[in-house]
Design a protein around this motif. Structure first.
Motif, PDB file in Angstrom:
ATOM      1  N   LYS A  25       0.833  -1.216   0.000  1.00 30.17           N
ATOM      2  CA  LYS A  25       0.000   0.000   0.000  1.00 30.17           C
ATOM      3  C   LYS A  25       0.862   1.258   0.000  1.00 30.17           C
ATOM      4  O   LYS A  25       0.529   2.246  -0.655  1.00 30.17           O
ATOM      5  CB  LYS A  25      -0.929  -0.009   1.219  1.00 30.17           C
ATOM      6  N   PHE A  56     -10.318   0.060  -7.550  1.00 25.38           N
ATOM      7  CA  PHE A  56     -10.537   0.715  -6.267  1.00 25.38           C
ATOM      8  C   PHE A  56      -9.989   2.127  -6.339  1.00 25.38           C
ATOM      9  O   PHE A  56      -8.907   2.346  -6.883  1.00 25.38           O
ATOM     10  CB  PHE A  56      -9.823  -0.064  -5.150  1.00 25.38           C
ATOM     11  N   SER A  59      -7.956   7.191  -3.603  1.00 23.90           N
ATOM     12  CA  SER A  59      -8.235   8.028  -2.436  1.00 23.90           C
ATOM     13  C   SER A  59      -8.605   7.202  -1.205  1.00 23.90           C
ATOM     14  O   SER A  59      -8.515   7.688  -0.079  1.00 23.90           O
ATOM     15  CB  SER A  59      -9.371   9.008  -2.746  1.00 23.90           C
ATOM     16  N   LYS A  60      -9.022   5.951  -1.409  1.00 24.23           N
ATOM     17  CA  LYS A  60      -9.416   5.082  -0.297  1.00 24.23           C
ATOM     18  C   LYS A  60      -8.381   4.002  -0.010  1.00 24.23           C
ATOM     19  O   LYS A  60      -8.670   3.036   0.692  1.00 24.23           O
ATOM     20  CB  LYS A  60     -10.773   4.448  -0.600  1.00 24.23           C
ATOM     21  N   SER A  63      -7.571   2.679   3.608  1.00 17.51           N
ATOM     22  CA  SER A  63      -8.563   1.870   4.321  1.00 17.51           C
ATOM     23  C   SER A  63      -8.612   0.425   3.850  1.00 17.51           C
ATOM     24  O   SER A  63      -9.379  -0.382   4.387  1.00 17.51           O
ATOM     25  CB  SER A  63      -9.952   2.489   4.150  1.00 17.51           C
ATOM     26  N   LEU A  64      -7.794   0.058   2.873  1.00 21.55           N
ATOM     27  CA  LEU A  64      -7.844  -1.290   2.319  1.00 21.55           C
ATOM     28  C   LEU A  64      -7.367  -2.328   3.321  1.00 21.55           C
ATOM     29  O   LEU A  64      -6.431  -2.096   4.088  1.00 21.55           O
ATOM     30  CB  LEU A  64      -6.968  -1.381   1.073  1.00 21.55           C
TER      31      LEU A  64
END
Length: 205
Positions: A25, A56, A59-60, A63-64
């Motif tokens: 990430k 996906f 921007s998120k 949270s993955l």
């Protein structure tokens, strides 16, 4: 340049007391920052692959989490290719970060038995976590060959050095005319960024 970052989020990325997912990430965040600040004309898309595959929003990314369990590499490559074919860029590439073998595949209707088709099974997830399943491997390599046909490069960053996985990655890399890197989680970011920059320099020349 249009890039799809394929990120393995199957369960193996956090098995045996080693978190490989968090470094992956961080690489995605760093690559996103690099492209946004240095190459604003480029595009970056994120594809997660597990039992299936999904695009996906970057921007998120923070949270993955990991899951589901299996690794459907073929579905990830297929989705990445579809995304890239919509991008009117001179160079299109897939950066795949994974630590495991392909262990799942969606069986299309024509691949099902006559009985299953009659029952209206549609697409069904075929899973085999034991060894290198020839059906799963064959379809994964077929997706890589489709990428090559459209001029899409696949560079694979493998976070393990198991013998049978090395052989599979060699096949995939040869078919896709890409490169393979076998590295640890600690060195992953350095390898990905160096490879991305090298590709950009070569293309400008």
């Amino acid at each position: 340049c249009a890039t799809v970052l394929m990120l393995d989020c199957s369960h193996s990325m956090i098995l045996y007391g080693e978190d490989r997912f968090t470094p992956a990430k961080k690489v995605a965040l760093a690559l996103s920052h690099l492209i946004r600040t240095q190459y604003p004309g480029d595009s970056l898309h994120l594809v997660l692959f597990h039992d299936g595959a999904e695009e996906f929003p970057l921007s998120k990314l923070a949270s993955l989490t990991v899951g589901p369990y299996h690794t459907n590499t073929a579905e990830g490559i297929k989705l990445a290719r579809r995304i890239l074919l919509r991008q009117p860029k001179e160079m299109r590439q897939i950066i795949m970060i994974t630590d495991g073998k392909p262990s799942a595949l969606f069986l299309d209707e024509q691949m099902l038995s006559p009985k299953a088709r009659k029952e209206g099974a549609g697409r069904r997830l075929y899973k085999n976590p034991m060894g290198l399943d020839p059906v799963i491997i064959s379809h994964t390599l077929k997706e890589a060959a489709e990428c090559r046909r459209y001029g899409i490069l696949i560079n694979t960053f493998m976070l393990t050095d198991d013998y049978y996985l090395v052989e599979f990655v060699k096949q995939l890399t040869q078919i896709a005319s890409g490169k393979a890197y076998f590295t640890s989680s600690l060195e992953l970011g350095e390898y990905v960024m160096m490879d991305f920059m090298k590709r950009r320099v070569q293309k400008v020349r």
